[in-house]
Design a protein around this motif. Structure first.
Motif, PDB file in Angstrom:
ATOM      1  N   PHE A  22      32.748 -22.708  19.317  1.00 44.70           N
ATOM      2  CA  PHE A  22      33.184 -21.447  18.676  1.00 44.70           C
ATOM      3  C   PHE A  22      32.176 -20.994  17.624  1.00 44.70           C
ATOM      4  O   PHE A  22      31.779 -19.822  17.568  1.00 44.70           O
ATOM      5  N   VAL A  23      31.747 -21.941  16.771  1.00 43.00           N
ATOM      6  CA  VAL A  23      30.788 -21.599  15.707  1.00 43.00           C
ATOM      7  C   VAL A  23      29.465 -21.174  16.310  1.00 43.00           C
ATOM      8  O   VAL A  23      28.816 -20.215  15.878  1.00 43.00           O
ATOM      9  N   LEU A  24      29.021 -21.863  17.363  1.00 45.18           N
ATOM     10  CA  LEU A  24      27.736 -21.542  17.974  1.00 45.18           C
ATOM     11  C   LEU A  24      27.748 -20.123  18.580  1.00 45.18           C
ATOM     12  O   LEU A  24      26.820 -19.339  18.412  1.00 45.18           O
ATOM     13  N   ILE A  25      28.843 -19.812  19.274  1.00 38.25           N
ATOM     14  CA  ILE A  25      28.957 -18.463  19.870  1.00 38.25           C
ATOM     15  C   ILE A  25      28.970 -17.387  18.789  1.00 38.25           C
ATOM     16  O   ILE A  25      28.343 -16.327  18.905  1.00 38.25           O
ATOM     17  N   PHE A  26      29.694 -17.632  17.685  1.00 36.64           N
ATOM     18  CA  PHE A  26      29.766 -16.672  16.579  1.00 36.64           C
ATOM     19  C   PHE A  26      28.383 -16.397  15.995  1.00 36.64           C
ATOM     20  O   PHE A  26      28.006 -15.244  15.731  1.00 36.64           O
ATOM     21  N   LEU A  27      27.592 -17.466  15.816  1.00 33.69           N
ATOM     22  CA  LEU A  27      26.243 -17.312  15.255  1.00 33.69           C
ATOM     23  C   LEU A  27      25.343 -16.538  16.206  1.00 33.69           C
ATOM     24  O   LEU A  27      24.518 -15.708  15.800  1.00 33.69           O
ATOM     25  N   ILE A  28      25.501 -16.782  17.505  1.00 38.24           N
ATOM     26  CA  ILE A  28      24.680 -16.064  18.482  1.00 38.24           C
ATOM     27  C   ILE A  28      25.006 -14.566  18.458  1.00 38.24           C
ATOM     28  O   ILE A  28      24.121 -13.709  18.471  1.00 38.24           O
ATOM     29  N   VAL A  29      26.308 -14.217  18.405  1.00 42.18           N
ATOM     30  CA  VAL A  29      26.725 -12.805  18.362  1.00 42.18           C
ATOM     31  C   VAL A  29      26.182 -12.125  17.105  1.00 42.18           C
ATOM     32  O   VAL A  29      25.679 -10.988  17.134  1.00 42.18           O
ATOM     33  N   CYS A  30      26.258 -12.824  15.964  1.00 43.29           N
ATOM     34  CA  CYS A  30      25.739 -12.239  14.714  1.00 43.29           C
ATOM     35  C   CYS A  30      24.246 -11.990  14.806  1.00 43.29           C
ATOM     36  O   CYS A  30      23.727 -10.955  14.350  1.00 43.29           O
ATOM     37  N   ALA A  31      23.508 -12.930  15.412  1.00 42.79           N
ATOM     38  CA  ALA A  31      22.057 -12.784  15.517  1.00 42.79           C
ATOM     39  C   ALA A  31      21.687 -11.606  16.407  1.00 42.79           C
ATOM     40  O   ALA A  31      20.790 -10.813  16.111  1.00 42.79           O
ATOM     41  N   VAL A  32      22.426 -11.484  17.521  1.00 41.35           N
ATOM     42  CA  VAL A  32      22.137 -10.361  18.421  1.00 41.35           C
ATOM     43  C   VAL A  32      22.452  -9.031  17.754  1.00 41.35           C
ATOM     44  O   VAL A  32      21.681  -8.063  17.838  1.00 41.35           O
ATOM     45  N   THR A  33      23.575  -8.950  17.054  1.00 40.07           N
ATOM     46  CA  THR A  33      23.957  -7.711  16.354  1.00 40.07           C
ATOM     47  C   THR A  33      22.935  -7.333  15.294  1.00 40.07           C
ATOM     48  O   THR A  33      22.535  -6.165  15.158  1.00 40.07           O
ATOM     49  N   ALA A  34      22.474  -8.321  14.531  1.00 40.84           N
ATOM     50  CA  ALA A  34      21.474  -8.052  13.499  1.00 40.84           C
ATOM     51  C   ALA A  34      20.180  -7.539  14.111  1.00 40.84           C
ATOM     52  O   ALA A  34      19.515  -6.628  13.582  1.00 40.84           O
ATOM     53  N   GLY A  35      19.819  -8.106  15.263  1.00 44.47           N
ATOM     54  CA  GLY A  35      18.595  -7.641  15.920  1.00 44.47           C
ATOM     55  C   GLY A  35      18.696  -6.204  16.385  1.00 44.47           C
ATOM     56  O   GLY A  35      17.757  -5.415  16.247  1.00 44.47           O
ATOM     57  N   ILE A  36      19.864  -5.851  16.932  1.00 38.36           N
ATOM     58  CA  ILE A  36      20.063  -4.464  17.383  1.00 38.36           C
ATOM     59  C   ILE A  36      19.992  -3.495  16.215  1.00 38.36           C
ATOM     60  O   ILE A  36      19.358  -2.433  16.268  1.00 38.36           O
ATOM     61  N   ILE A  37      20.665  -3.862  15.108  1.00 34.47           N
ATOM     62  CA  ILE A  37      20.646  -2.997  13.914  1.00 34.47           C
ATOM     63  C   ILE A  37      19.227  -2.841  13.408  1.00 34.47           C
ATOM     64  O   ILE A  37      18.794  -1.754  12.991  1.00 34.47           O
ATOM     65  N   TYR A  38      18.456  -3.916  13.406  1.00 38.03           N
ATOM     66  CA  TYR A  38      17.076  -3.867  12.919  1.00 38.03           C
ATOM     67  C   TYR A  38      16.232  -2.900  13.758  1.00 38.03           C
ATOM     68  O   TYR A  38      15.382  -2.173  13.254  1.00 38.03           O
ATOM     69  N   LEU A  39      16.487  -2.893  15.075  1.00 33.13           N
ATOM     70  CA  LEU A  39      15.720  -2.012  15.952  1.00 33.13           C
ATOM     71  C   LEU A  39      16.121  -0.543  15.804  1.00 33.13           C
ATOM     72  O   LEU A  39      15.298   0.358  15.969  1.00 33.13           O
ATOM     73  N   ILE A  40      17.402  -0.294  15.506  1.00 31.99           N
ATOM     74  CA  ILE A  40      17.904   1.095  15.438  1.00 31.99           C
ATOM     75  C   ILE A  40      17.559   1.762  14.122  1.00 31.99           C
ATOM     76  O   ILE A  40      17.091   2.903  14.065  1.00 31.99           O
ATOM     77  N   VAL A  41      17.817   1.100  12.998  1.00 27.66           N
ATOM     78  CA  VAL A  41      17.640   1.711  11.676  1.00 27.66           C
ATOM     79  C   VAL A  41      16.150   1.896  11.403  1.00 27.66           C
ATOM     80  O   VAL A  41      15.377   0.943  11.543  1.00 27.66           O
ATOM     81  N   PRO A  42      15.713   3.182  11.004  1.00 29.29           N
ATOM     82  CA  PRO A  42      14.284   3.407  10.692  1.00 29.29           C
ATOM     83  C   PRO A  42      13.845   2.610   9.487  1.00 29.29           C
ATOM     84  O   PRO A  42      14.598   2.456   8.527  1.00 29.29           O
ATOM     85  N   LYS A  43      12.648   2.110   9.520  1.00 32.28           N
ATOM     86  CA  LYS A  43      12.134   1.252   8.451  1.00 32.28           C
ATOM     87  C   LYS A  43      11.246   2.051   7.519  1.00 32.28           C
ATOM     88  O   LYS A  43      10.466   2.901   7.961  1.00 32.28           O
ATOM     89  N   LYS A  44      11.412   1.892   6.217  1.00 35.45           N
ATOM     90  CA  LYS A  44      10.576   2.534   5.200  1.00 35.45           C
ATOM     91  C   LYS A  44       9.246   1.803   5.118  1.00 35.45           C
ATOM     92  O   LYS A  44       9.156   0.594   5.338  1.00 35.45           O
ATOM     93  N   THR A  45       8.259   2.578   4.776  1.00 25.26           N
ATOM     94  CA  THR A  45       6.943   1.975   4.604  1.00 25.26           C
ATOM     95  C   THR A  45       6.396   2.320   3.239  1.00 25.26           C
ATOM     96  O   THR A  45       6.622   3.413   2.724  1.00 25.26           O
ATOM     97  N   ASP A  46       5.755   1.381   2.642  1.00 26.56           N
ATOM     98  CA  ASP A  46       5.169   1.601   1.325  1.00 26.56           C
ATOM     99  C   ASP A  46       3.782   2.164   1.426  1.00 26.56           C
ATOM    100  O   ASP A  46       3.124   2.449   0.422  1.00 26.56           O
ATOM    101  N   ALA A  47       3.316   2.377   2.644  1.00 26.10           N
ATOM    102  CA  ALA A  47       1.961   2.900   2.799  1.00 26.10           C
ATOM    103  C   ALA A  47       1.911   4.348   2.366  1.00 26.10           C
ATOM    104  O   ALA A  47       2.833   5.110   2.614  1.00 26.10           O
TER     105      ALA A  47
END
Length: 341
Positions: A22-47
């Motif tokens: 149960f814990v392993l599956i929960f961690l996998i779902v959280c990791a996948v969700t975080a990755g999707i959010i990271y790809l969708i949300v535009p990233k700011k640049t300090d350049a």
């Protein structure tokens, strides 16, 4: 199926892996969700963005208005939308109705509207009397007019006669007898009543009167004929009809109206003092001497002082309100009015 089990030591036996799965599956779902959010949300640049040279402000070739510089590569449609929202000088520039021929001479507007400047009115130096009087003559006539009016209103002997009211006299009869108006008699004698008393002495400025309007001078001359000859009593600036709409003809004053209503060409009626009524406080309705001339609707009336000496009307004569008030005061019905070139 793989059954996960661990040896925890301490002499304990193997445990079932349900909670671990149960814990392993929960961690996998959280990791996948975080990755999707990271790809969708535009990233700011300090350049720091690369700076490009801004284009210089440009001048519109049609209106001469200066437009603000726009960023390089800006979408033209987006720029137009911003200009419409903010309001640019070009958008606020009103096109002049004037058109010109090859010699820069203004051309007549096809369908002029009362009170709206037409081609000849766009430039003040093009809408002037064709034969203006000299400044010296204008000053002399102004002084003569003021002196005569002051003498009349004060009942001076040079301008007025003394009349003794007899039996059967009343204001309209006395005014008619002396070719003047009851308003003039009341004003000169400071009367606040319409009745007269037998033996009462009145100061009267007698007529007859005659009006001559010169289109080329754009002047109205008021003559007093009481001495048997024409004597200039007053001279005033006037506005005339555009595009030759004021006719050269002989008229008489048919009616004298105070606080007149105005009937527009479409039949709408505007009461005195209501926006849309351009007649001022006085209107002297003119009737042609030649009954077959079909010259109807003409008159002399008060107007905005800025329109006097201009060619704006459909044919009526326009004067400063206080000056046409003097004509109204002195000239009774049937006073002759001649409009000449």
């Amino acid at each position: 199926m793989i059954n996960y089990s661990y040896n925890y030591g301490s002499g304990q036996g193997p445990r079932q892996g349900g909670w671990f799965r149960f814990v392993l599956i929960f961690l996998i779902v959280c990791a996948v969700t975080a990755g999707i959010i990271y790809l969708i949300v535009p990233k700011k640049t300090d350049a720091e963005p690369i700076k490009t040279a801004e284009p210089a402000a440009t001048t519109s070739p049609t209106s001469g208005a200066v437009s603000a510089p726009q960023p390089a590569g800006a979408d033209p449609a987006a720029v137009r939308e911003v200009q419409e929202l903010q309001g640019t000088p070009e958008e606020k520039t009103v096109a002049t109705p004037a058109t010109e021929d090859g010699n820069n001479n203004p051309q007549p507007t096809a369908d002029p509207v009362k009170g709206v400047p037409w081609t000849g009115d766009v430039a003040s130096d093009k809408d002037v009397p064709s034969k203006p009087i000299s400044q010296e003559r204008a000053a002399e006539e102004m002084a003569l007019t003021e002196n005569n009016m002051n003498a009349l209103l004060n009942g001076a002997s040079g301008a007025c006669i003394t009349y003794t009211v007899g039996r059967g006299d009343y204001l309209t009869r006395v005014a008619s007898k002396h070719h003047t108006t009851m308003q003039a008699i009341k004003k000169i004698n400071k009367l606040d009543r319409d009745s007269l008393r037998i033996g009462e002495k009145l100061k009267i400025c007698p007529g007859p009167w005659k009006i001559v309007i010169s289109l080329s001078n754009r002047r109205l001359n008021l003559y007093n004929l009481s001495s048997g000859s024409e004597k200039l009593f007053g001279a005033y600036d006037v506005g005339i009809g555009r595009q030759g709409k004021t006719p050269v003809a002989d008229f008489t004053i048919r009616a004298r109206l105070f606080h007149p209503s105005y009937t527009a060409p479409d039949g709408s009626v505007f009461k005195y003092g209501v926006e849309g009524n351009p007649l001022g406080s006085y209107f002297l309705k003119l009737e042609p001497v030649d009954s077959g001339a079909r010259l109807t609707g003409y008159g002399i009336h008060g107007a905005d002082p800025a329109t006097v000496c201009r060619s704006l009307s459909h044919g009526c004569i326009r004067m400063r309100d206080e000056e046409v008030g003097m004509i109204y005061l002195l000239c009774p019905v049937s006073t002759p009015v001649s409009i000449v070139e």
